[in-house]
Design an enzyme around this catalytic site. Structure first.
Site, mmCIF file in Angstrom:
data_model
loop_
_atom_site.group_PDB
_atom_site.id
_atom_site.type_symbol
_atom_site.label_atom_id
_atom_site.label_comp_id
_atom_site.label_asym_id
_atom_site.label_seq_id
_atom_site.Cartn_x
_atom_site.Cartn_y
_atom_site.Cartn_z
ATOM 1 N N SER A 255 1.095 3.992 -3.004
ATOM 2 C CA SER A 255 0.814 5.417 -2.796
ATOM 3 C C SER A 255 1.931 6.276 -3.356
ATOM 4 O O SER A 255 1.681 7.349 -3.926
ATOM 5 C CB SER A 255 0.613 5.709 -1.303
ATOM 6 O OG SER A 255 1.836 5.644 -0.575
ATOM 7 N N ALA B 93 0.832 -1.206 0.000
ATOM 8 C CA ALA B 93 0.000 0.000 0.000
ATOM 9 C C ALA B 93 0.864 1.253 0.000
ATOM 10 O O ALA B 93 0.577 2.236 -0.699
ATOM 11 C CB ALA B 93 -0.935 -0.004 1.208
ATOM 12 N N TYR B 94 1.926 1.217 0.782
ATOM 13 C CA TYR B 94 2.845 2.355 0.835
ATOM 14 C C TYR B 94 3.497 2.586 -0.524
ATOM 15 O O TYR B 94 3.526 3.714 -1.038
ATOM 16 C CB TYR B 94 3.903 2.105 1.905
ATOM 17 C CG TYR B 94 4.970 3.163 1.991
ATOM 18 C CD1 TYR B 94 4.719 4.372 2.625
ATOM 19 C CD2 TYR B 94 6.238 2.952 1.447
ATOM 20 C CE1 TYR B 94 5.700 5.359 2.708
ATOM 21 C CE2 TYR B 94 7.226 3.920 1.524
ATOM 22 C CZ TYR B 94 6.952 5.115 2.161
ATOM 23 O OH TYR B 94 7.926 6.087 2.238
ATOM 24 N N ALA B 95 4.018 1.508 -1.115
ATOM 25 C CA ALA B 95 4.661 1.637 -2.422
ATOM 26 C C ALA B 95 3.672 2.116 -3.478
ATOM 27 O O ALA B 95 4.012 2.945 -4.335
ATOM 28 C CB ALA B 95 5.273 0.301 -2.836
#
Length: 202
Positions: free
Chosen positions: A149, A145-147
């Site tokens: 975003s 999810a971080y990547a």
């Protein structure tokens, strides 16, 4: 106010604080945004102005933008989007609310703040720097999810760079590697909560 004016988001700790200090030492007049008013005092002690701003809250964005515009007198030389967070979790277990929150902080917030400060950036022929991550090229487990975003942020930034060129605004992207910062103080417990669930071994 006669010097170059720079705003950096998420300036209470970590990369944001380091950028604020470096910019001040380079001769910029610096304003750092913080989410907690209590963090403003430590910035002031270093000669750095501050504005309280939560990039996920429209009212806070409006109020923080008003503070920034009053401080820079409608002319901004640089805006650095550093504020961010991580919502770790396995793909199959990540709640939709966590994914939405991830995108709100790391993608929607920077876009909304830039839009609100666009006229000031145009007046200053300013530069906008988006802090991304080297995880965009090889996302690690638990940080999809971080990547995602950060990839989305880079897509917006690339398009924005073309759109803003005629107004004299330049854009760049920074991809730092792993860094010991306060983001992990909140992010790691989020990930641990998911991996402790039944079925997390999938």
């Amino acid at each position: 106010m006669t010097g170059r004016r720079l705003v950096v988001t998420g300036a209470s700790t970590g990369i944001g604080r380091a950028i604020a200090r470096a910019a001040r030492n380079a001769g910029y007049e610096v304003l750092g945004t913080v989410r907690k008013p209590t963090d403003a005092a430590s910035l002031a002690a270093e000669g750095i102005a501050s504005a309280t701003l939560d990039v996920t809250d429209a009212r806070s964005l409006d109020a923080g933008t008003a503070e920034i515009l009053a401080w820079c007198q409608g002319r901004l030389d640089a805006l650095i989007h550093n504020a961010g967070t991580a919502y770790p979790g396995p793909f199959a277990l990540l709640p939709a609310d966590d994914l939405r929150a991830q995108l709100e902080v790391n993608v929607v917030g920077p876009q909304q703040l830039t839009a609100r400060l666009y006229d000031a950036l145009r007046a200053g022929q300013g530069h906008v720097l988006f802090v991304s991550s080297d995880s965009v090229s090889q996302p690690p487990p638990m940080l999809g999810a971080y990547a995602a975003s950060k990839r989305a942020l880079e897509g917006l930034a690339d398009s924005f760079a073309i759109e803003a060129l005629d107004d004299g605004i330049t854009v760049s992207i920074l991809r730092p590697g792993p860094y010991a910062t306060a983001i992990w103080g909140t992010s790691i417990p989020r990930g641990e909560a998911h991996t402790a669930q039944p079925g997390a071994e999938r």
